[in-house]
Motif scaffolding. Structure first.
Motif, PDB file in Angstrom:
ATOM      1  N   LEU A  21       4.784  17.836   4.658  1.00  0.00           N
ATOM      2  CA  LEU A  21       4.426  16.943   3.558  1.00  0.00           C
ATOM      3  C   LEU A  21       4.436  15.482   3.982  1.00  0.00           C
ATOM      4  O   LEU A  21       4.016  14.607   3.214  1.00  0.00           O
ATOM      5  N   ALA A  22       4.885  15.206   5.186  1.00  0.00           N
ATOM      6  CA  ALA A  22       4.913  13.850   5.737  1.00  0.00           C
ATOM      7  C   ALA A  22       4.796  13.970   7.254  1.00  0.00           C
ATOM      8  O   ALA A  22       5.769  13.794   7.986  1.00  0.00           O
ATOM      9  N   ASP A  44       4.709  21.518  -2.046  1.00  0.00           N
ATOM     10  CA  ASP A  44       3.551  20.864  -2.652  1.00  0.00           C
ATOM     11  C   ASP A  44       2.331  21.117  -1.769  1.00  0.00           C
ATOM     12  O   ASP A  44       2.089  20.395  -0.791  1.00  0.00           O
ATOM     13  N   ARG A  45       1.578  22.143  -2.081  1.00  0.00           N
ATOM     14  CA  ARG A  45       0.428  22.525  -1.259  1.00  0.00           C
ATOM     15  C   ARG A  45      -0.615  21.425  -1.170  1.00  0.00           C
ATOM     16  O   ARG A  45      -1.182  21.178  -0.105  1.00  0.00           O
ATOM     17  N   LEU A  46      -0.879  20.778  -2.284  1.00  0.00           N
ATOM     18  CA  LEU A  46      -1.880  19.715  -2.280  1.00  0.00           C
ATOM     19  C   LEU A  46      -1.453  18.568  -1.368  1.00  0.00           C
ATOM     20  O   LEU A  46      -2.259  18.039  -0.601  1.00  0.00           O
ATOM     21  N   GLN A  47      -0.184  18.197  -1.400  1.00  0.00           N
ATOM     22  CA  GLN A  47       0.310  17.136  -0.513  1.00  0.00           C
ATOM     23  C   GLN A  47       0.194  17.554   0.948  1.00  0.00           C
ATOM     24  O   GLN A  47      -0.163  16.741   1.809  1.00  0.00           O
ATOM     25  N   CYS A  48       0.474  18.798   1.239  1.00  0.00           N
ATOM     26  CA  CYS A  48       0.335  19.304   2.600  1.00  0.00           C
ATOM     27  C   CYS A  48      -1.111  19.146   3.072  1.00  0.00           C
ATOM     28  O   CYS A  48      -1.369  18.657   4.171  1.00  0.00           O
ATOM     29  N   ARG A  50      -3.321  17.099   1.880  1.00  0.00           N
ATOM     30  CA  ARG A  50      -3.610  15.660   2.003  1.00  0.00           C
ATOM     31  C   ARG A  50      -3.157  15.140   3.367  1.00  0.00           C
ATOM     32  O   ARG A  50      -3.833  14.337   4.001  1.00  0.00           O
ATOM     33  N   GLU A  51      -1.997  15.586   3.798  1.00  0.00           N
ATOM     34  CA  GLU A  51      -1.491  15.179   5.105  1.00  0.00           C
ATOM     35  C   GLU A  51      -2.378  15.700   6.234  1.00  0.00           C
ATOM     36  O   GLU A  51      -2.663  14.981   7.187  1.00  0.00           O
ATOM     37  N   ARG A  54      -5.358  13.525   6.271  1.00  0.00           N
ATOM     38  CA  ARG A  54      -5.016  12.182   6.755  1.00  0.00           C
ATOM     39  C   ARG A  54      -4.980  12.097   8.270  1.00  0.00           C
ATOM     40  O   ARG A  54      -5.456  11.138   8.869  1.00  0.00           O
ATOM     41  N   PRO A  80      -8.158  18.380  -0.846  1.00  0.00           N
ATOM     42  CA  PRO A  80      -7.661  17.077  -1.293  1.00  0.00           C
ATOM     43  C   PRO A  80      -8.632  16.464  -2.316  1.00  0.00           C
ATOM     44  O   PRO A  80      -9.838  16.513  -2.154  1.00  0.00           O
TER      45      PRO A  80
END
Length: 83
Positions: A21-22, A44-48, A50-51, A54, A80
């Motif tokens: 996640l980060a 948090d699948r969506l955050q994963c 997004r990373e 990124r 994302p």
């Protein structure tokens, strides 16, 4: 074969323990990001995702291998930004 073409072989891979996640990488670092059976294990699948997005270079690919039967149909779209 990869080394002969100017690429890298498997001996150049470094394993890193990190938080999906980060991710500990700069924006636009990778040509490809893979995750296998990992989305089911993050909070948090969506955050994963997004990373993953990124740290990818522009116009490069992510490959996700996972099987899931979402209870919420809205979670079936995992790109994302909901794209």
């Amino acid at each position: 074969a990869a080394a002969a073409k100017g690429g890298r072989d498997a001996s150049t891979i470094s394993w890193i323990h990190g938080d999906a996640l980060a991710l500990p990488f700069a924006d636009g670092t990778f040509d490809c990001v893979t995750i296998g059976y990992g989305l089911r294990n993050v909070e948090d699948r969506l955050q994963c995702l997004r990373e993953v997005h990124r740290v990818l270079k522009p116009n490069k690919r992510a490959v996700v291998l996972d099987f899931n039967s979402p209870k919420d149909p809205a979670s079936a779209t995992m790109a994302p930004g909901g794209q």
